[in-house]
Structure formats: C-alpha cells, structure tokens
Design an enzyme around this catalytic site. Sequence first.
Site, PDB file in Angstrom:
ATOM      1  N   TYR A 188     -30.184 -56.849 106.411  1.00 25.85           N
ATOM      2  CA  TYR A 188     -28.939 -56.279 105.898  1.00 25.85           C
ATOM      3  C   TYR A 188     -29.231 -55.229 104.806  1.00 25.85           C
ATOM      4  CZ  TYR A 188     -25.046 -55.333 103.009  1.00 25.85           C
ATOM      5  OH  TYR A 188     -24.132 -54.623 102.280  1.00 25.85           O
ATOM      6  N   GLU A 212     -26.471 -53.372  96.137  1.00 21.86           N
ATOM      7  CA  GLU A 212     -26.486 -54.311  97.266  1.00 21.86           C
ATOM      8  C   GLU A 212     -27.034 -55.672  96.854  1.00 21.86           C
ATOM      9  OE1 GLU A 212     -25.050 -54.087 100.014  1.00 21.86           O
ATOM     10  OE2 GLU A 212     -24.463 -51.996  99.787  1.00 21.86           O
ATOM     11  N   GLY A 230     -26.058 -65.139  88.717  1.00 24.10           N
ATOM     12  CA  GLY A 230     -26.696 -66.268  89.407  1.00 24.10           C
ATOM     13  C   GLY A 230     -27.781 -65.810  90.370  1.00 24.10           C
ATOM     14  N   CYS A 264      -9.377 -54.575 119.636  1.00 25.52           N
ATOM     15  CA  CYS A 264      -9.640 -55.946 119.189  1.00 25.52           C
ATOM     16  C   CYS A 264      -9.258 -56.965 120.268  1.00 25.52           C
ATOM     17  CB  CYS A 264      -8.869 -56.234 117.892  1.00 25.52           C
ATOM     18  SG  CYS A 264      -9.282 -57.853 117.220  1.00 25.52           S
ATOM     19  N   ASP A 272     -23.140 -57.980 107.300  1.00 26.22           N
ATOM     20  CA  ASP A 272     -22.976 -58.927 106.188  1.00 26.22           C
ATOM     21  C   ASP A 272     -21.818 -59.849 106.553  1.00 26.22           C
ATOM     22  OD1 ASP A 272     -20.739 -57.356 105.851  1.00 26.22           O
ATOM     23  OD2 ASP A 272     -20.925 -57.198 103.678  1.00 26.22           O
TER      24      ASP A 272
HETATM   25  S1  SF4 Z   1      -6.938 -56.291 114.700  1.00 31.80           S
HETATM   26 FE1  SF4 Z   1      -6.929 -57.915 113.197  1.00 31.80          FE
HETATM   27  S2  SF4 Z   1      -8.514 -59.340 113.802  1.00 31.80           S
HETATM   28 FE2  SF4 Z   1      -8.827 -57.452 114.952  1.00 31.80          FE
HETATM   29  S3  SF4 Z   1     -10.328 -56.332 113.727  1.00 31.80           S
HETATM   30 FE3  SF4 Z   1      -8.312 -55.634 113.088  1.00 31.80          FE
HETATM   31  S4  SF4 Z   1      -7.724 -56.937 111.325  1.00 31.80           S
HETATM   32 FE4  SF4 Z   1      -9.470 -57.910 112.399  1.00 31.80          FE
END
Ligand code: SF4
Length: 340
Positions: free
Chosen positions: A129, A44, A90, A217, A147
């Site tokens: 995180y 990580e 880095g 979504c 993240d």
């Molecule tokens: S539908 Fe598209 S924008 Fe929505 S979480 Fe999945 S990949 Fe991401």
Amino acid sequence: MPARPDAIADRHAFQQALVQWFHQEGKDYPWRRTTDPYAVLVSEMMLQQTTLAMVLERGHYSRWMQSLPDVASLAAAPESLVLSLWEGLGYYNRARNLQKTAQVIIDRHHGVFPTSLPELLALPGIGRYTAGAVMSFAFNLPAPLVDGNVARVLARLMDFHIEIDSPTGQRQLWKWAEGLLPTQDVRSYNSALMELGQRLCTPGTPSCLLCPVRPWCQATHPSTLPLKKPRRPVVAVEEDVLVARHNGKILLHQEQGKRRRGLWKLPAVHDRKIGSLLWSGHYTITHHHVSLRLHAAAETPVAQTDESWIVETELADWPMPSPFRRALNAVLHPVDDSNH
Ligand code: SF4
C-alpha cells in the site's frame, strides 16, 4: 432493471467519472499539495491506523515536517525526538521504521528516493500500500493501492462476498485495483478512490445517491459489505504503576519491549510499597482493554534497571505513550475547580 456495466470492462468511463468528481469535491489536504516523496511517505505512515482528524487537527504532520523537513534531517535525528513527534499516534514502530527508511535512503540510495516497486518494498516498514501511495502520489506512476477505504469501495463495486482481510480476498482486491488503474493522472485517480471511501462509500450505510461510480456498482445490499474475519475477543488487562516523586523529580521507566521501545512510562508497582490511589482510567491497545491505576509511592524507591529520576518540569521532552501522558498530567496538574 438492466445489469449494470462492469467497471473493469468500462474502465475509461469509470475512471473519468471518479476523477471528475474528485476534481470538484476532493479535499485539500497538505500532503496533496506536494509531490515530495518524503512528505508523502510521512503522511501515509501517520495515517495508517490513525484518523485524519488526529493527524491534521492535532498538528502531528505539520509539527513533524517543521522539525524534520527532509530525509537527511530524519536520518540524523535522535530517536527520542522522533518518538516525541510521534507521541499520540501510537504504533511507534512506524516512527522507527520511518527513520530506518530515511537512513537506508541516505546510505544506499545517496539521499535520492527510489521510484521502483521492488526498491520501495525493500525499505523498512513499507508494504504494498505505502509503496503504491509513494509511487502514485509523489511520482504519478501507475501503481495500484488498496487500503481500508479502497477495499470497501471495491468490495461493494464488485459485490464481493469473500472476507476482504483473507489472503484470497486481498489477492482479488489488488487484482481489481490493478485492472481499474488508468495509465495517466494516477495521482488524482488513487486519491479519488480513497476519498470516495472516506466520504461517500463509508462503513455502515453509504451515500449511494451521491456516488459518481453508481452506474458501475454491483452491490445489491452495500451496507452488508465488506465481509471481514471475526474480530479477536477483547482481553482485559490490569496495569498498576507507581508515582514516585522526590526533589522535583519523578521516577520513570524506559520501555524495552518491541512495541514501545524507547518510550518512558511510570514504573510498575512490582513489590514496592504503595500509598493512596491517585488516578484510575482505561485505554485500549489492539485487542487489550487496559485498566490503568496510578498509586502514590509510600516511600522513595531506589531506581531499578531501566529506571531514571526525571526532572518534572522537563517531562514534555521525554517521549511517553499518550495514556500515560494523560494520566500523569491529571495527577501532576489537577484542574483547580475550587471556584466552581
Ligand atoms: S454506489 Fe454506493 S456502494 Fe456503490 S461504490 Fe458508490 S457509495 Fe459505494
């Protein structure tokens, strides 16, 4: 089109779809084959601000784990070895913090990795995180993590129009990450969420048609999300350094500044006499665009404070920022193209 269900209200179905996709499509990274908290922490820390390809293909993770396989070996290692193994990644403070963490675990926790959030957050360089990653990936405990990849997924999933790197944005993302978290198999769930961001919900145009959580979504224009604060303007910096060689040795300067302390690089020209220009190139560090120029020394200089003459054949043993390593290699070992 009917409104899509809210992922938090419908979280069991959301978690199931995501984890199922991960079990079918998830990548087999070396740190996913272990539940050793030390190995998880090393991976990580390496992956912060660095690409997966760098850590995997250039062998940083495997080299580190071979040389310093556990907390005790890291705690006792000389700093020069720690920095050498980190060379090329880095942000060397991450390597120093990793070693300080190992020393705290040995001194205060009797060599046993702590498992609670407050104890993990008290370790040097470990933020929310990393603590979440260790808790979920090593101990399978229900800890959220956010993240860059997860932030992008959540911002799109929730159609979030606040800058994700603002305090308000961060607070909200962590709240959602917590609200979506399952109580079981958090290891797979958190890995799945991160991998969704790496593989499908990518910056730019995401692959929504392949996405397992598309039914939840809310984003109408996902490629415009997430919103971020404007970047700092790039600052141009000039760096003129000296290549002084004498009797098979080369003059190097040991850095004392916060960022590169303990690393060796070519000394600055200062007011010393220079001869021809041997090499010039560029590198970028944070928002600085550096023009690096290597000049031959016109005469053998006297070593100043924090400078030493180093045997050229042993240069590989001295940790050095990678732009300097590349430039110095180009000068000391120019590619012979006389046959071409
Ligand atoms: S539908 Fe598209 S924008 Fe929505 S979480 Fe999945 S990949 Fe991401």
